[in-house]
Design a protein around this motif. Structure first.
Motif, short mmCIF file in Angstrom:
data_model
loop_
_atom_site.label_atom_id
_atom_site.label_comp_id
_atom_site.label_asym_id
_atom_site.label_seq_id
_atom_site.Cartn_x
_atom_site.Cartn_y
_atom_site.Cartn_z
N GLU A 171 49.17 39.26 40.11
CA GLU A 171 48.84 37.86 40.44
C GLU A 171 48.49 37.08 39.19
OE1 GLU A 171 48.31 40.23 44.14
OE2 GLU A 171 47.74 40.48 42.05
N GLN A 196 37.62 44.85 33.81
CA GLN A 196 38.83 45.59 33.50
C GLN A 196 39.50 46.10 34.76
OE1 GLN A 196 38.26 48.86 30.81
NE2 GLN A 196 40.44 49.34 30.69
N ARG A 197 38.69 46.64 35.69
CA ARG A 197 39.26 47.13 36.94
C ARG A 197 39.88 45.99 37.75
NH1 ARG A 197 34.39 50.08 37.08
NH2 ARG A 197 33.54 48.66 38.64
N LEU A 198 39.20 44.86 37.79
CA LEU A 198 39.75 43.71 38.52
C LEU A 198 41.03 43.20 37.87
CD1 LEU A 198 36.47 41.74 39.33
CD2 LEU A 198 37.95 42.91 40.96
N GLN A 199 41.03 43.20 36.55
CA GLN A 199 42.21 42.72 35.84
C GLN A 199 43.41 43.62 36.13
OE1 GLN A 199 41.70 42.37 31.62
NE2 GLN A 199 43.44 40.99 31.37
N GLU A 200 43.17 44.96 36.19
CA GLU A 200 44.24 45.88 36.52
C GLU A 200 44.70 45.69 37.97
OE1 GLU A 200 42.53 49.63 35.66
OE2 GLU A 200 42.73 49.43 33.47
N GLU A 201 43.74 45.51 38.87
CA GLU A 201 44.07 45.35 40.27
C GLU A 201 44.89 44.08 40.53
OE1 GLU A 201 44.19 45.69 44.47
OE2 GLU A 201 43.72 47.16 42.89
N PHE A 202 44.55 43.01 39.83
CA PHE A 202 45.20 41.71 40.04
C PHE A 202 46.15 41.35 38.90
CE2 PHE A 202 41.57 41.51 42.82
CZ PHE A 202 42.01 40.77 43.92
N SER A 203 46.67 42.36 38.22
CA SER A 203 47.55 42.10 37.07
C SER A 203 48.80 41.31 37.48
CB SER A 203 47.95 43.42 36.40
OG SER A 203 48.61 44.27 37.34
N THR A 210 33.90 46.36 35.09
CA THR A 210 34.28 45.73 36.36
C THR A 210 35.44 44.76 36.16
OG1 THR A 210 32.01 45.92 37.18
CG2 THR A 210 33.45 44.34 38.29
N ARG A 256 44.49 36.01 47.73
CA ARG A 256 44.53 36.79 46.50
C ARG A 256 44.83 35.89 45.30
NH1 ARG A 256 44.78 42.33 46.60
NH2 ARG A 256 46.00 42.36 44.66
#
Length: 592
Positions: free
Chosen positions: A188, A179-186, A177, A144
């Motif tokens: 990390e 934005q969603r990834l940024q939220e998911e990996f905020s 996409t 991750r």
């Protein structure tokens, strides 16, 4: 008697304190930090390999020379090493580099299921990096944190495109996409950015304040409370508190070589022994390791300057000053030998065979390995060395080859995994003007002697002499909790005058119990005869001077140890008419 009683009372609190300390259990335990799993491992400057013949008989003191002390890593050390590793990544095949076309990857084919996605990321956003050998390595597992690092690079690239008015290249779908990834990996991403910011700040601080990128400091400080008891010798000496400090600047230029520049200071002096006739005994028996190299008044000197470097399969050693034979050759005396440091045996005699104490100074040595690891004889070696005591003096009968010197040759054998044997020959030349056989490089006319009696040491003051010495040493380790080692040496001194010839002998046997009571502790018992010679004109006494020694090194921490010990000397000066001498010592050693 009253003097002896007073000395006993003086030392009794020390002995009591040691007893209490040794019997106490450690109260603190180090708790592992789970975050260590995600930290990069710190790299170290690679030191030259040990040239000890007894490689299979490892001790806790690494053997590349006489004073490589254990050094605990500090946070600053780890950060500096981490920075050095990061800065060197661009020089190897594991560092990433930006690509401009997916066709640059040799391991990515158009038939791969992810080919179109990679091509789009490269051509539209340019946020894909590969390895210098033109591989992408897309089949390996991804953590991750690694994915977050790649996502962060793409986010930065998108911000650049927007800032340069090329936002039309970024579609709404891509932004959604991202934005969603940024939220998911905020979490990390925040962690990565915090680490990068912290590392940059600490890197800047280190660059501004670091001493050297190639040199580290290894130090040792010895505090010792010691006294001697017995007859006139006990009356002539008092309880003393002595010290010695060594600061070793270790520099590596290639990662495999090592330059030692050692500063030393101390105030330690050996005890004066007095016979029953009230006259001083001419002997170096009972000399302790921390009493070597003392400047007597704590003035600072460069007492050792030497360089280790591999030459092909061989290990080369060069000494500009302060070189001794045990710097470069196996002594086969694990746990007792600490290269005259503060973590082995108390005495110079129990530390190593006296044959290695003949000569010293400046010179060179070479160790050539031979043998196959699959044979009965494990990889063994041949060592040859030459040290001159007055190599810096251009005067008559001085210099590198005309003055005092000692040339050594030794065959080192490892038999199996538990037994090491060394066969040693030393040829010495000792110019007219006196001096001592076991002088550790004191040179012409020197009063320096570090082991043995006056009969075994004293050379003729009118004529030059040559010496041929032969020795055998061995170390046997039947288990990880037991080590047995010993030596025997014979010395044939031929004077160039009349009646100058004599022979000397020495032998010793030691038993060490490593990790006794606690990991890092050592219990050692040693017995033998310090160098002695019989029937020398002008010398009285033909008895064998036996030496018995016991010590217990108790490790308080990785950097501090205390060593209480006793040395018992019989027939001092080779004269049984003299009272036995008993030396009691409490040594505290700090390493850093």
């Amino acid at each position: 008697m009253s003097h002896l009683l007073w000395k006993t009372l003086v030392l009794s609190p020390v002995v009591l304190g040691v007893t209490v300390l040794v019997s106490a259990r450690a109260m603190a335990a180090e708790v592992a930090n789970p975050s260590e799993d995600i930290k990069a491992k710190a790299s170290q400057i690679e030191a030259p390999e040990a040239i000890d013949a007894s490689l299979s008989i490892q001790t806790e003191q690494p053997k590349i020379n006489q004073q490589l002390f254990a050094q605990a890593k500090t946070d600053g050390n780890q950060v500096l090493e981490q920075v050095n590793r990061y800065s060197s990544e661009g020089k190897n095949q594991n560092s990433l580099s930006q690509v401009t076309s997916v066709s640059q990857f040799s391991d990515v084919q158009p038939t791969d299921w992810a080919f179109q996605a990679l091509q789009s990321l490269v051509e539209r956003y340019g946020c894909i990096a590969g390895y210098p050998n033109s591989t992408y390595r897309g089949n390996r597992a991804l953590t991750r944190y690694e994915f977050a690092a790649g996502l962060n690079a793409c986010l930065d690239r998108v911000n650049e495109l927007i800032a340069t008015a090329t936002a039309d290249l970024v579609t709404k779908q891509d932004l959604a996409t991202l934005q969603r990834l940024q939220e998911e990996f905020s979490a990390e991403l925040a962690t990565l950015r915090g680490r990068v910011d912290s590392l940059e700040a600490r890197t800047a601080e280190l660059e501004a304040n670091q001493f050297s990128t190639t040199t580290k400091l290894v130090g040792e400080a010895v505090f010792a409370v010691t006294d001697v008891f017995g007859g006139n010798t006990g009356d002539a000496n008092n309880t003393v508190f002595q010290d010695r400090v060594r600061l070793d600047l270790q520099t590596s230029f290639t990662g495999k070589d090592l330059l030692h520049t050692r500063l030393a200071a101390g105030n330690a002096l050996a005890f004066t022994q007095v016979g029953n006739n009230g006259v001083g005994i001419d002997t170096a028996e009972g000399t302790q390791t921390f009493q070597l190299g003392s400047t007597s008044n704590n003035s600072v000197i460069i007492d050792w300057l030497a360089y280790y470097v591999p030459i092909g399969p061989a290990q080369a050693y060069f000494a500009a000053t302060g070189g001794i034979h045990s710097d470069y050759v196996a002594t086969n005396n694990p746990y007792f030998e600490d290269y005259d440091g503060g973590n082995g045996a108390l005495s110079t005699f129990a530390s190593e065979s006296p044959i290695y104490r003949i000569g010293g100074g400046a010179g060179a040595a070479l160790t050539l390995p031979f043998g196959s690891g699959g044979s009965f004889f494990k990889p063994s070696s041949l060592t040859v060395g030459y040290l001159a005591s007055n190599a810096n003096n251009p005067g008559v009968n001085q210099g590198l080859s005309e003055g005092n010197y000692a040339a050594l040759g030794q065959l080192n054998f490892n038999i199996g995994d538990r037994l090491a044997i060394g066969a040693t020959y030393v040829h010495g030349y000792h110019g007219a003007g006196g001096g001592n056989l076991f002088d550790l490089g004191g040179g012409l006319g020197s009063t320096n002697r570090v082991v043995g009696t006056g009969q075994a040491n004293a050379l003729n003051t009118l004529n030059a002499s040559s010496s041929n010495s032969y020795g055998v040493s061995a170390a046997f380790r039947p288990s990880d909790k037991l080590s047995i080692s010993g030596f025997i040496s014979y010395h044939d001194v031929t004077g160039f005058g009349i009646g100058d010839d004599y022979e000397a002998w020495s032998y010793g046997l030691g038993v060490a119990l490593p990790d006794f009571g606690k990991k890092g502790n050592v219990l050692g018992i040693f017995a033998g005869a310090e160098p002695y010679a019989f029937n020398r004109p002008g010398f009285a006494g033909n008895d064998i001077p036996y030496h018995f020694e016991g010590f217990y090194k108790y490790r308080l921490s990785d950097n501090i140890s205390i060593t209480p010990g006793v040395i018992w000397l019989t027939s001092p000066g080779q004269n049984s008419a003299n009272d036995d001498a008993i030396i009691g010592t409490l040594r505290t050693t700090f390493t850093f």
